[in-house]
Write an enzyme that holds these catalytic residues in place. Structure first.
Site, short mmCIF file in Angstrom:
data_model
loop_
_atom_site.label_atom_id
_atom_site.label_comp_id
_atom_site.label_asym_id
_atom_site.label_seq_id
_atom_site.Cartn_x
_atom_site.Cartn_y
_atom_site.Cartn_z
N TYR A 147 0.93 -1.14 0.01
CA TYR A 147 0.00 0.07 0.15
C TYR A 147 0.91 1.14 -0.08
O TYR A 147 1.79 1.19 0.91
CB TYR A 147 -0.89 0.11 1.10
CG TYR A 147 -1.84 1.11 1.49
CD1 TYR A 147 -2.79 1.30 0.31
CD2 TYR A 147 -1.55 2.05 2.35
CE1 TYR A 147 -3.63 2.47 0.49
CE2 TYR A 147 -2.32 3.03 2.61
CZ TYR A 147 -3.49 3.52 1.59
OH TYR A 147 -4.38 4.60 1.66
N ASP A 242 9.21 2.92 -0.32
CA ASP A 242 8.12 3.47 0.53
C ASP A 242 8.45 3.34 2.00
O ASP A 242 8.11 2.18 2.33
CB ASP A 242 6.96 3.17 0.16
CG ASP A 242 5.71 3.84 0.86
OD1 ASP A 242 5.82 4.56 1.84
OD2 ASP A 242 4.48 3.60 0.42
N LYS A 270 4.28 9.15 9.18
CA LYS A 270 4.21 8.82 10.49
C LYS A 270 5.23 9.26 11.48
O LYS A 270 4.92 10.28 12.11
CB LYS A 270 4.30 7.26 10.31
CG LYS A 270 3.56 6.59 9.36
CD LYS A 270 2.53 5.57 9.59
CE LYS A 270 1.96 5.00 8.32
NZ LYS A 270 0.60 4.38 8.71
N1 PLP Z 1 2.86 4.14 2.37
C1 PLP Z 1 2.81 3.23 3.37
C2 PLP Z 1 3.88 2.11 3.17
C3 PLP Z 1 1.76 3.14 4.23
O1 PLP Z 1 1.61 2.37 5.26
C4 PLP Z 1 0.88 4.31 4.15
C5 PLP Z 1 -0.14 4.18 5.25
O2 PLP Z 1 -0.29 3.26 6.12
C6 PLP Z 1 0.91 5.06 3.23
C7 PLP Z 1 1.79 5.03 2.45
C8 PLP Z 1 0.17 6.50 3.09
O3 PLP Z 1 0.07 7.17 4.19
P1 PLP Z 1 -1.08 8.31 4.65
O4 PLP Z 1 -2.09 7.32 5.41
O5 PLP Z 1 -0.25 9.14 5.82
O6 PLP Z 1 -1.54 8.89 3.66
#
Ligand code: PLP
Length: 433
Positions: A147, A242, A270
Site C-alpha cells: 500500500y 516507501d 508517521k
Molecule cells: N505508504 C505506506 C507504506 C503506508 O503504510 C501508508 C499508510 O499506512 C501510506 C503510504 C499512506 O500514508 P498516509 O495514510 O499518511 O497517507
C-alpha cells in the site's frame, strides 16, 4: 452491532454514520474485517488507549505506526504545546523545517534533500511524479499487497485496507492510470525482469515497501531488494522505497540501513510527525533539485512543513537520538512477545505463524511462511476475526485486520508484554474451543 464495542462507542457510531461515510474518516477504523464496530478512542498514555466507555486496552495499533514511544509522550506533548503557542501555521518557511530536513538527511542513507508534505499519500504521489519527470517515462511497477496511499496510481492490488474491503481496485481510478501501473508479486524479481523486457524504456520506477506492513508483516527474501536495485540500474529506472511505515522504525536509517540496499527516492510519514500529520520524500540532490521552485516538477502545500507537526517530529527524532539501544530494545521486546505467542500456538496446535522484524509483527492464521500477497490471502481471516474479538474482550487492541502490522513501542515494558501474552493465550484457547 457487536458487543466488543461498548454502549458509548455504539451511540457515537450511530451519530457518526449520519455525517461521515461509514462513520469513520479512514475505512479500516470501521472494524468491518473483524466483524465488529468502530471503537471510539478517548485518550492514550504510554502503551494504553482508553475508549469512550473507559475500557483500557494495551495498544498495538499505535496510530498505525508513528507512536514509537507510545501515546502522549511528555516531550512530544510539550513540543506541540509550545509550537502551537507560537502560531499554528504561517505559510512561510520556518527555521525548524531546516532543522528537521538536516536531521533526516543526516540519518537516512542516500538522502541529500527532502521535501515535507502532509501525509504518506502525498509523499508517494509526489515521488512518483518526480520519477516520471526524471526518466520521461510513464509506467511504474508496484507489488500486490503493498500500500502506498490512496493516489490513483497505487490503488491497484493495494493491500490491507483495500484488500480487507474486497475491493482489488477502486471505482474512480481512470483505466489509463491503472494501465500504467504494472503489478508484480512481492519477493518475485523475475516477474519484474519480465516487465522490464516487455516494456522496454517505458518504466519510470519500481516502488516497494522494503519490508511490507500492509499485507501483515512480510519480509523480503535476502536477494529480492538487491535484484530490484540491479534491474532498475540496468534499465535506467528509479528504485523507490516507501518507508512510510519502516522509516525510523526498523533503524534510524530505516530499511535501507537495516537491509543494506539503497534506493533512489525514499518516502516517509508517521514517525517524522511524532503522531501529527506529515510526510516527506527525499533522495539525491540531482533528483530533488528538479522540484519546484528549483526545478520544473510542481508540488506544493499550504500546510507543508507545518510548525506544530515539525516540532513534534523533531521531538521524536530527539528522543530517538537520546535513547541508546532503542532499536535493539524494541526488537528484544518484540522477540519476547513473539516467543510467548509461539509457545501458545504450539501448545494449542494452531496452523499459524508470527512474522516479525524490529518492532513490527503479525500473527498470520496461515502455516507460513507468508512471502507474498498470494500467501497472505490464504490466511484464515474468519479465525483472525474471532481472535481479534476475543482479545479485545481481554483488553488487547490489535489492528482490526489480518493484513496489518502490529507495532511495539518503547512504552511496552516486559509487564505489558507478559500481560499481552497471557491474554493471547486465553484468546487462542477460546477460539479453539
Ligand atoms: N505508504 C505506506 C507504506 C503506508 O503504510 C501508508 C499508510 O499506512 C501510506 C503510504 C499512506 O500514508 P498516509 O495514510 O499518511 O497517507
Amino acid at each position: 452491532m457487536d458487543d466488543t464495542s461498548g454502549p458509548r462507542s455504539r451511540e457515537l457510531l450511530s451519530r457518526a454514520i449520519e455525517w461521515i461515510p461509514g462513520g469513520v474518516n479512514s475505512p479500516v477504523r470501521a472494524f468491518r474485517a473483524v466483524g465488529g464496530d468502530a471503537i471510539f478512542a478517548a485518550r492514550g498514555e504510554g502503551p494504553y488507549v482508553w475508549d469512550e466507555d473507559e475500557r483500557r486496552y494495551i495498544d498495538y495499533i499505535g496510530s498505525w505506526g508513528p507512536l514509537l514511544f507510545g501515546h502522549a509522550h511528555p516531550r512530544i506533548v510539550e513540543a506541540v504545546q509550545s509550537a502551537a503557542a507560537r502560531g499554528t501555521s504561517f505559510g512561510m518557511p520556518t527555521a525548524a523545517e531546516i532543522d528537521i530536513a538536516e536531521r533526516i538527511c543526516a540519518m537516512v542513507p542516500g538522502v541529500d534533500m527532502i521535501r515535507l508534505v502532509n501525509s504518506g499519500t502525498e509523499a508517494t504521489m509526489s515521488a512518483i511524479r518526480l520519477a516520471r519527470a526524471y526518466t520521461g517515462r510513464s509506467k511504474i511497477v508496484k507489488f500486490a499487497g503493498c500500500y502506498h496511499g490512496h493516489a490513483d496510481s497505487f490503488l491497484i492490488k493495494a493491500g490491507s485496507g483495500v484488500a480487507t474491503l474486497g475491493l482489488p481496485d477502486s471505482p474512480g481510478v481512470p483505466t489509463g492510470v491503472a494501465a500504467d501501473t504494472l503489478v508484480a508479486e512481492f519477493n518475485d524479481a523475475d516477474l519484474v525482469a519480465e516487465y522490464f523486457d516487455a516494456n522496454h524504456g517505458a518504466i519510470a520506477a519500481v516502488i516497494v515497501e522494503p519490508v511490507v506492513g500492509n499485507m501483515g508483516v512480510v519480509l523480503p527474501r535476502r536477494t529480492f531488494l538487491q535484484k530490484l536495485r540491479e534491474l532498475c540500474d540496468a534499465n535506467e529506472a528509479l528504485l523507490l522505497f516507501d518507508e512510510v511505515m519502516t522509516g525510523f522504525r526498523l533503524a534510524a536509517g530505516g530499511a535501507q540501513e537495516r537491509l543494506g540496499v539503497g534506493a533512489d527516492l525514499v518516502t516517509f510519514g508517521k514517525i517524522i510527525g511524532g503522531g501529527l500529520p506529515i510526510g516527506a520524500y527525499g533522495g539525491r540532490r540531482e533528483l530533488m533539485e528538479m522540484i519546484a521552485p528549483s526545478g520544473p516538477v510542481y508540488q506544493a502545500g499550504t500546510l507543508s512543513g507545518n510548525p506544530v507537526a515539525v516540532a513534534a517530529g523533531l521531538a521524536m527524532l530527539d528522543l530517538i537520538a537520546a535513547t541508546p539501544e532503542l532499536y535493539t530494545r524494541l526488537e528484544a521486546r518484540t522477540q519476547r512477545l513473539v516467543t510467548g505467542i509461539e509457545t501458545h500456538l504450539q501448545r494449542l496446535g494452531f496452523q499459524a505463524c508470527v512474522q516479525h522484524i524490529g518492532s513490527m509483527w503479525t500473527l498470520f492464521f496461515h502455516a507460513g511462511p507468508v512471502r507474498s500477497w498470494v500467501d497472505a490471502a490464504h490466511s484464515d481471516t474468519k479465525l483472525f476475526a474471532r481472535f481479534h474479538q476475543a482479545l479485545l474482550r481481554r483488553g488487547v487492541l490489535l489492528p482490526p485486520s489480518q493484513f496489518e502490522a502490529c507495532f511495539m513501542s518503547a512504552a511496552h515494558d516486559d509487564n505489558v508484554i507478559d500481560e499481552t501474552v497471557r491474554a493471547i493465550g486465553a484468546a487462542l484457547e477460546e477460539i479453539r474451543a
